[in-house]
Write a protein that holds these residues in place. Structure first.
Motif, mmCIF file in Angstrom:
data_model
loop_
_atom_site.group_PDB
_atom_site.id
_atom_site.type_symbol
_atom_site.label_atom_id
_atom_site.label_comp_id
_atom_site.label_asym_id
_atom_site.label_seq_id
_atom_site.Cartn_x
_atom_site.Cartn_y
_atom_site.Cartn_z
ATOM 1 N N GLU A 252 -27.471 -52.152 -35.444
ATOM 2 C CA GLU A 252 -26.871 -50.819 -35.559
ATOM 3 C C GLU A 252 -26.244 -50.674 -36.940
ATOM 4 N N PRO A 253 -26.316 -49.484 -37.554
ATOM 5 C CA PRO A 253 -25.619 -49.263 -38.826
ATOM 6 C C PRO A 253 -24.122 -49.530 -38.668
ATOM 7 N N ASP A 254 -23.512 -50.128 -39.695
ATOM 8 C CA ASP A 254 -22.086 -50.455 -39.583
ATOM 9 C C ASP A 254 -21.217 -49.205 -39.750
ATOM 10 N N ASP A 255 -19.930 -49.363 -39.529
ATOM 11 C CA ASP A 255 -19.001 -48.229 -39.522
ATOM 12 C C ASP A 255 -18.946 -47.498 -40.864
ATOM 13 N N LYS A 256 -19.186 -48.224 -41.967
ATOM 14 C CA LYS A 256 -19.132 -47.582 -43.280
ATOM 15 C C LYS A 256 -20.266 -46.572 -43.457
ATOM 16 N N GLU B 251 -34.545 -29.972 -48.467
ATOM 17 C CA GLU B 251 -34.030 -31.004 -47.552
ATOM 18 C C GLU B 251 -33.794 -32.317 -48.278
ATOM 19 N N LYS B 252 -34.698 -32.661 -49.193
ATOM 20 C CA LYS B 252 -34.505 -33.880 -49.978
ATOM 21 C C LYS B 252 -33.277 -33.760 -50.884
ATOM 22 N N ASP B 253 -33.087 -32.590 -51.464
ATOM 23 C CA ASP B 253 -31.903 -32.381 -52.302
ATOM 24 C C ASP B 253 -30.624 -32.511 -51.490
ATOM 25 N N HIS B 254 -30.656 -32.001 -50.249
ATOM 26 C CA HIS B 254 -29.474 -32.091 -49.387
ATOM 27 C C HIS B 254 -29.141 -33.546 -49.073
ATOM 28 N N ILE B 255 -30.163 -34.347 -48.740
ATOM 29 C CA ILE B 255 -29.915 -35.762 -48.444
ATOM 30 C C ILE B 255 -29.416 -36.477 -49.688
ATOM 31 N N GLN B 256 -29.993 -36.168 -50.835
ATOM 32 C CA GLN B 256 -29.543 -36.796 -52.075
ATOM 33 C C GLN B 256 -28.068 -36.494 -52.334
ATOM 34 N N GLU B 257 -27.667 -35.271 -52.100
ATOM 35 C CA GLU B 257 -26.262 -34.895 -52.294
ATOM 36 C C GLU B 257 -25.352 -35.679 -51.346
ATOM 37 N N LEU B 258 -25.780 -35.823 -50.092
ATOM 38 C CA LEU B 258 -24.975 -36.558 -49.117
ATOM 39 C C LEU B 258 -24.856 -38.036 -49.493
ATOM 40 N N VAL C 251 -24.736 -41.327 -41.815
ATOM 41 C CA VAL C 251 -25.812 -41.344 -40.823
ATOM 42 C C VAL C 251 -25.666 -40.180 -39.843
ATOM 43 N N ARG C 252 -24.440 -39.936 -39.377
ATOM 44 C CA ARG C 252 -24.238 -38.864 -38.395
ATOM 45 C C ARG C 252 -24.454 -37.482 -39.020
ATOM 46 N N GLN C 253 -24.065 -37.323 -40.275
ATOM 47 C CA GLN C 253 -24.317 -36.036 -40.941
ATOM 48 C C GLN C 253 -25.821 -35.735 -41.018
ATOM 49 N N ILE C 254 -26.605 -36.747 -41.406
ATOM 50 C CA ILE C 254 -28.061 -36.563 -41.493
ATOM 51 C C ILE C 254 -28.654 -36.357 -40.106
ATOM 52 N N ARG C 255 -28.146 -37.115 -39.149
ATOM 53 C CA ARG C 255 -28.702 -37.021 -37.791
ATOM 54 C C ARG C 255 -28.536 -35.619 -37.219
ATOM 55 N N TYR C 256 -27.350 -35.068 -37.353
ATOM 56 C CA TYR C 256 -27.102 -33.755 -36.745
ATOM 57 C C TYR C 256 -27.726 -32.618 -37.562
ATOM 58 N N TYR C 257 -27.824 -32.804 -38.884
ATOM 59 C CA TYR C 257 -28.450 -31.770 -39.711
ATOM 60 C C TYR C 257 -29.931 -31.614 -39.359
ATOM 61 N N ASN D 26 -31.319 -32.846 -36.493
ATOM 62 C CA ASN D 26 -31.485 -32.935 -35.044
ATOM 63 C C ASN D 26 -32.321 -34.161 -34.657
ATOM 64 N N LEU D 27 -31.926 -35.324 -35.156
ATOM 65 C CA LEU D 27 -32.645 -36.570 -34.893
ATOM 66 C C LEU D 27 -32.121 -37.236 -33.628
ATOM 67 N N HIS D 28 -32.955 -38.107 -33.041
ATOM 68 C CA HIS D 28 -32.611 -38.648 -31.725
ATOM 69 C C HIS D 28 -31.823 -39.951 -31.780
ATOM 70 N N ASN D 29 -31.723 -40.618 -32.954
ATOM 71 C CA ASN D 29 -30.841 -41.793 -33.005
ATOM 72 C C ASN D 29 -30.359 -42.075 -34.432
ATOM 73 N N ASP D 30 -29.368 -42.946 -34.524
ATOM 74 C CA ASP D 30 -28.740 -43.239 -35.806
ATOM 75 C C ASP D 30 -29.685 -43.976 -36.758
ATOM 76 N N TYR D 31 -30.507 -44.893 -36.210
ATOM 77 C CA TYR D 31 -31.352 -45.696 -37.079
ATOM 78 C C TYR D 31 -32.391 -44.839 -37.800
ATOM 79 N N LEU D 32 -32.929 -43.835 -37.118
ATOM 80 C CA LEU D 32 -33.869 -42.925 -37.768
ATOM 81 C C LEU D 32 -33.167 -42.151 -38.881
ATOM 82 N N ALA D 33 -31.921 -41.730 -38.628
ATOM 83 C CA ALA D 33 -31.160 -41.019 -39.662
ATOM 84 C C ALA D 33 -30.930 -41.912 -40.881
#
Length: 710
Positions: free
Chosen positions: A188-192, A229-236, A197-203, A205-212
């Protein structure tokens, strides 16, 4: 579309199952066992990587579509062909998204193989583990507690020997059931990482943290993401200070730690071999720095001898059969349509069918070398040879594949991470003599090289054929050496590969390979050859205005005056009609440019038509000489041998034949190769450079050969 609608849609279609695993894990053998002849080859959407799909009959009422994915060691792609895996498995909305995956695992090397499986499991993909090569594991004293391993991994495990079909029936039964995602999570991804991960997941609508997390790691390479979408992930990721390389390294270490724990609980090893393994002793011989090359050259020599010696009888039967059929039709029927059938369609068809024995032998030999595991040793050997020329060991596979066809060989260069090595490989691969050149080589070699043995052992025609292949290889290496000084890149390339276990060839797989390659040759190349042959017959049979009728009348007047016999009159009339046809006019137009090479207007027509595909040359000259000579002359070789120049001497002298052979060794005469080079490089600069360089090299080499030998 809602989840309920997706389930309903899935129920209406056959199961879609993706086959995935490490290279040399037995994935191809399993695919062939499941699908048999129900296979087809296409391209993955948006890319030019080959996609093999097939239909498997799981039960009496249940069928499944099987997608054979490229071999990979992990879900972090390092090459373009591995990228299609992530594009498929990361997008649930994709049309060909699988219902579940079958992961082929080498039981002899579980630690390495389970890395990919744990990544797939953490993506939440329903899976079956095909535990292959159980016989090899048992010979090495590896004992696996299957119930315990199933419990640890949370998926069904089927022990198998895919090459012999052992375990395939049990696998089909499990595949026919509806599977759930494995309940076990291996990492599982660590707390840091969690806020990112959660921001990408909810943006998305992914089904788990590892995919995010994979979106964060690989967003630049994921093809279905838009630029925004790529620009958004890069910014995050920049805001979070995310280090993708460090995160991947930490994940891999943690996964191997977990895999070690699982294997300690489920696998025991009893050393049964006190001596050095047999495969290592064989490798010392086959990969010897001197003997290894001699063995490889000996195998190649055997291959080219076989292409002439073993294939000659069935080729003669096919050639004589086509000639007999054509003569029978012309004896019993008359008219333009009959001439179109015999001189156009049948002549072109004969130019396709006659080479089936040689194509089958070539691919049969290559399949046996691949099946036994020897081809991997060849790539290792050739790595040492390639380095001084600016190529890496990974360039060897595309170059060897180029002996079959340059199109998939250039696609195979996607496995090369280094941009410089990849561009050089793409540029020089068409210089390798592909199977499409075999028809040209064999016809011309048979014309001027005597069918006799040298030193009481070697067939001279086989020696000539191998020399042409070696000429192509050395020209590719020389061109690569020149190109490496032109292209500038700082990156370094590395060659790492794993030797597969030596095994007896699986003859079913060899047969499938031969069937697929011959079928592709007949249906793809054959369609082009026959179509061009028919078009060429029309152009060679009709001419502008009344020129043909006028020329024919002049010949008949001359025949009456000089009292020629009927066969001579017919030959002269056919010859003059061809010369005044549309094809003849065009041939005469380009003749001045090719006369220094020893070619006439008839060969000029064949050169131009063969730019569609090299093998069209044979169909063209078959049609040209069917129109220009007596239809009952016999086989193509007899027609070419009977051709005379203006002085009445044999036209196809050794000088002309070898000039043509050298021209076809170097010439870029395949539109498909130019098209795939453009698709792979995303620029017209590379295919145009290939065309100009190879055509210029072919012209210069053919000119020198003709002027020296004439």
């Amino acid at each position: 579309m809602g989840d309920g609608q997706q389930v309903a849609t899935a129920a209406l279609r056959p199961l879609r199952i993706a086959l995935i695993g490490n290279p040399n894990s037995g994935k191809t053998s399993l695919f062939n066992q499941l699908t048999g002849l129900n296979q087809k080859v296409g391209n993955f959407p948006g890319v030019t990587v080959d996609r093999k799909t097939g239909v498997a009959q799981l039960t009496a009422t249940q069928r499944a579509e099987i997608i054979d994915l490229p071999g990979t060691y992990s879900l972090y792609p390092k090459s373009l062909d591995e990228k299609v895996i992530t594009d498929l498995l990361y997008d649930k909305a994709a049309d060909n998204y699988p219902d579940f995956v079958v992961v082929t695992v080498d039981a002899n090397n579980l630690r390495r193989s389970l890395l990919l499986f744990t990544q797939l499991g953490d993506l939440g993909l329903p899976a079956v583990l095909a535990l292959n090569m159980m016989d090899v594991a048992e010979r090495h004293g590896i004992n696996i507690d299957l119930p315990a391993l199933e419990l640890e991994l949370g998926v069904p495990i089927i022990p198998m020997n895919a090459r012999k079909g052992i375990g395939v029936a049990a696998l089909k039964i499990v595949m026919a059931q509806r599977l759930d995602a494995p309940p076990v999570r291996f990492w599982e991804p660590d707390d840091k990482m969690l806020p990112l991960v959660r921001q990408i997941r909810y943006y998305f609508n992914l089904h788990n943290d590892y995919l995010a997390l994979h979106y964060a790691q690989q967003y630049r390479q994921i093809g279905f993401l838009s630029a925004d979408e790529k620009d958004h992930i890069q910014e995050l990721t920049q805001k979070a200070g995310f280090d993708a390389t460090a995160a991947q390294a930490a994940e891999t270490i943690a996964r191997y730690s977990r895999i070690n724990e699982i294997l300690l609980e489920t696998v025991t090893v009893v050393r049964t071999e006190k001596r050095e393994p047999v495969s290592n002793r064989i490798d010392k011989v086959l990969t010897h720095r001197v003997g290894g090359y001699l063995i490889f050259l000996g195998i190649l020599f055997l291959l080219f001898q076989a292409i002439f010696a073993w294939a000659q009888y069935p080729m003669d039967w096919i050639d004589q059969g086509i000639s007999a059929l054509s003569a029978t039709i012309q004896t019993n029927f008359h008219g333009p349509l009959v001439r179109l059938l015999t001189e156009g369609v049948l002549a072109g068809l004969g130019g396709v069918l006659i080479f089936i024995p040689q194509i089958a032998l070539l691919f049969g030999f290559l399949a046996v070398l691949e099946e036994t595991g020897y081809m991997a040793r060849v790539t290792f050997l050739m790595d040492k040879l390639m380095r001084p020329f600016g190529l890496s060991g990974k360039s060897v596979v595309p170059l060897i594949s180029g002996l079959a066809c340059a199109v998939p060989a250039i696609m195979g260069a996607r496995t090369i991470e280094s941009w410089k090595d990849r561009m050089i490989t793409i540029f020089v691969t068409p210089l390798m003599s592909c199977s499409a050149r075999i028809p040209v080589y064999t016809v011309l070699v048979a014309l001027v090289v005597p069918d006799q043995a040298a030193w009481g052992v070697f067939n001279l025609r086989g020696v000539a054929l191998m020399s042409l292949y070696l000429l192509g290889l050395f020209s590719a290496l020389g061109s690569a050496w020149v190109l490496k000084t032109v292209l500038k890149a700082r990156e370094r390339s590395y060659f790492i590969m794993e030797f597969p276990v030596y095994q007896w060839p699986r003859w079913k797989n060899v047969g499938l390979t031969i069937y697929q390659k011959v079928r592709a040759f007949v249906l793809q190349a054959g369609q082009v050859i026959v179509a061009i042959s028919v078009l060429l017959w029309v152009l060679a049979s009709y001419g502008p205005g009344q020129q043909q009728a006028t020329a024919e009348a002049q010949v008949r007047q001359q025949a009456t005056a000089q009292q020629w016999d009927a066969p001579e009159v017919n030959r002269r009339v056919a010859s003059v009609r061809l010369e005044t046809s549309y094809a003849g006019k065009f041939g005469h137009l380009i003749e001045p440019a090719i006369r220094p090479l020893g070619y006439d207007w008839k060969i000029g027509i064949a050169l131009l038509t063969s730019f569609a595909a090299r093998e069209v040359f044979v169909g063209t000259i078959s049609t040209i000489y069917s129109v220009g000579q007596d239809a009952d002359m016999g086989t193509l070789q007899q027609k070419l041998s009977a051709e005379r120049d203006a002085a009445g001497q044999p036209f196809f002298t050794p000088a002309r034949a070898f000039s043509l052979l050298v021209f076809y060794v170097f010439a870029m005469q395949c539109m498909s190769t130019l098209a795939v080079t453009y698709r792979e490089t995303k620029s017209w600069r590379w295919p145009l450079a290939q065309l100009l360089y190879m055509t210029g090299l072919a012209y210069a080499a053919a000119f020198v050969v003709y002027q020296v030998l004439a």
